[in-house]
Design an enzyme around this catalytic site. Structure first.
Site, mmCIF file in Angstrom:
data_model
loop_
_atom_site.group_PDB
_atom_site.id
_atom_site.type_symbol
_atom_site.label_atom_id
_atom_site.label_comp_id
_atom_site.label_asym_id
_atom_site.label_seq_id
_atom_site.Cartn_x
_atom_site.Cartn_y
_atom_site.Cartn_z
ATOM 1 C CB THR A 66 -1.038 -0.065 1.146
ATOM 2 O OG1 THR A 66 -1.921 1.032 1.010
ATOM 3 C CG2 THR A 66 -0.407 -0.045 2.528
ATOM 4 C CE LYS A 70 -1.877 0.511 -3.446
ATOM 5 N NZ LYS A 70 -3.280 0.708 -3.773
ATOM 6 C CG ASP A 106 -5.591 -1.351 -5.850
ATOM 7 O OD1 ASP A 106 -5.992 -1.960 -4.842
ATOM 8 O OD2 ASP A 106 -4.545 -0.684 -5.872
ATOM 9 N N GLY A 131 -9.316 12.958 -10.316
ATOM 10 C CA GLY A 131 -7.940 12.650 -9.915
ATOM 11 C C GLY A 131 -7.169 12.042 -11.069
ATOM 12 C CB ALA A 132 -4.740 12.818 -13.175
ATOM 13 N N GLY A 134 -1.801 8.070 -8.869
ATOM 14 C CA GLY A 134 -1.652 6.617 -8.895
ATOM 15 C C GLY A 134 -2.974 5.879 -8.721
ATOM 16 C CB ALA A 135 -5.858 6.366 -6.444
ATOM 17 C CE1 TYR A 222 -9.678 2.011 4.404
ATOM 18 C CE2 TYR A 222 -9.763 1.884 2.003
ATOM 19 C CZ TYR A 222 -9.107 1.645 3.196
ATOM 20 O OH TYR A 222 -7.869 1.065 3.177
#
Ligand code: ATR
Length: 277
Positions: A66, A70, A106, A131-132, A134-135, A222
């Site tokens: 995490t 990553k 993921d 968003g742009a 890693g997630a 979360y």
């Protein structure tokens, strides 16, 4: 005769003490009768290579990875799955006969939560991805693979969104822009928050006109109760607003399957997580 030593797994991150992964994988192991241990390992970025090597050299079987490791950990794997290559990041390491495999569960976890747990039809859906970083990158491949009508990526730094859309253009209909250029000609079916704004208890500045009574607003972050984003989305009239607990449990189930070859039931585990938090 003594029983064999249980196989060893762990989650690595920095910090790591709040990780729910040991709880989730503990329930999966119990449910599927797998003999394993699963712990938390706090690994500072400068020790990543050393600690990962040590873990596997001492017989460890698999790691979840995490924040903030990553991307860096992807380079330590001998092989990567196509979905990890596309994401440019690894959240699961598995020691296999041929060497260390890096995977990324993921996106698949998010997709299972959206389609299976939340009954969203992603095919032909109009999706706004906020968003742009890693997630966002980690989930774009699997999302485009589910054939939405289009994905609009909006980011504080609009150029980063345009660049990300360009990288994924061969996988489907995708464009990038700044928050001020989000199209307001209609509402979206799904608005996904992949920014880290929730962690600072703020929300990306998006026009309320993009939210309607059938819009599912989903925060990949979360916490206890609502996030700043889901609270805002409910007030703005979203049909549904969900936090990322389901994605967390589903990505864990995908990792567990890679390691053990058994798919655990996620519903009771998600209920257990929600009742504990
Ligand atoms: P992650 O791996 O969590 O995606 P990251 O790669 O650092 O982390 O990306 C963070 C994302 O959250 C980026 O899209 C960032 O926007 P910028 O690219 O413009 O920096 C976004 N972000 C962080 N804080 C934000 C805030 N307060 N409001 C809106 N977007 C924010």
């Amino acid at each position: 005769m003594s029983s064999p030593t249980p196989d060893r797994y762990a989650v690595i991150g920095f910090p790591i003490r709040h990780s729910w992964s040991p709880f989730i994988h503990g329930l999966f192991a119990k449910q599927t009768n797998q003999s394993l241990t699963y712990s938390r390992l706090e690994v500072a970025p400068e020790n990543l290579e050393r600690d990962v090597n040590e873990f596997f050299e001492s017989g460890g079987k698999g790691l979840n990875v995490t924040v903030p490791h990553k991307q860096a950990v992807a380079l330590l794997a001998r092989f990567r799955t196509p979905r990890a290559e596309i994401a440019g990041a690894v959240n699961t390491l598995a020691m296999q006969e041929e060497g260390l495999l890096g995977d990324n569960t993921d996106g698949a976890g998010l997709l299972t939560d959206l389609t299976h747990n939340l009954s969203l039809n992603v095919e032909n859906a109009r999706i706004l991805l906020l968003g742009a970083g890693g997630a966002a990158r980690g989930v774009l491949g699997p999302l485009l693979g589910a054939a939405p009508e289009y994905i609009e990526i909006a980011n504080r730094n609009g150029d980063r969104a345009t660049q990300l859309a360009h990288e994924f253009r061969l996988l489907g209909e995708v464009k990038g822009c700044g928050f001020d250029a989000i199209s307001t000609t209609g509402t979206f079916d799904l608005i996904l928050n992949a920014t880290s704004a929730s962690l600072q208890d703020t929300i990306p500045p998006i026009p309320p006109a993009v939210i309607g009574p059938t819009t599912l607003c989903y925060d990949m972050a979360y916490g206890k109760g609502d996030t700043a984003f889901t609270r805002w989305a409910k007030n703005a009239g979203a049909g549904r607003a969900e936090t990322g607990w389901g994605m967390l449990v589903e990505q864990a189930a995908e990792s567990f399957y890679l390691w053990r070859g058994v798919k655990p039931e996620t519903k009771p585990v998600l209920e257990a997580v929600k009742s504990q938090k």
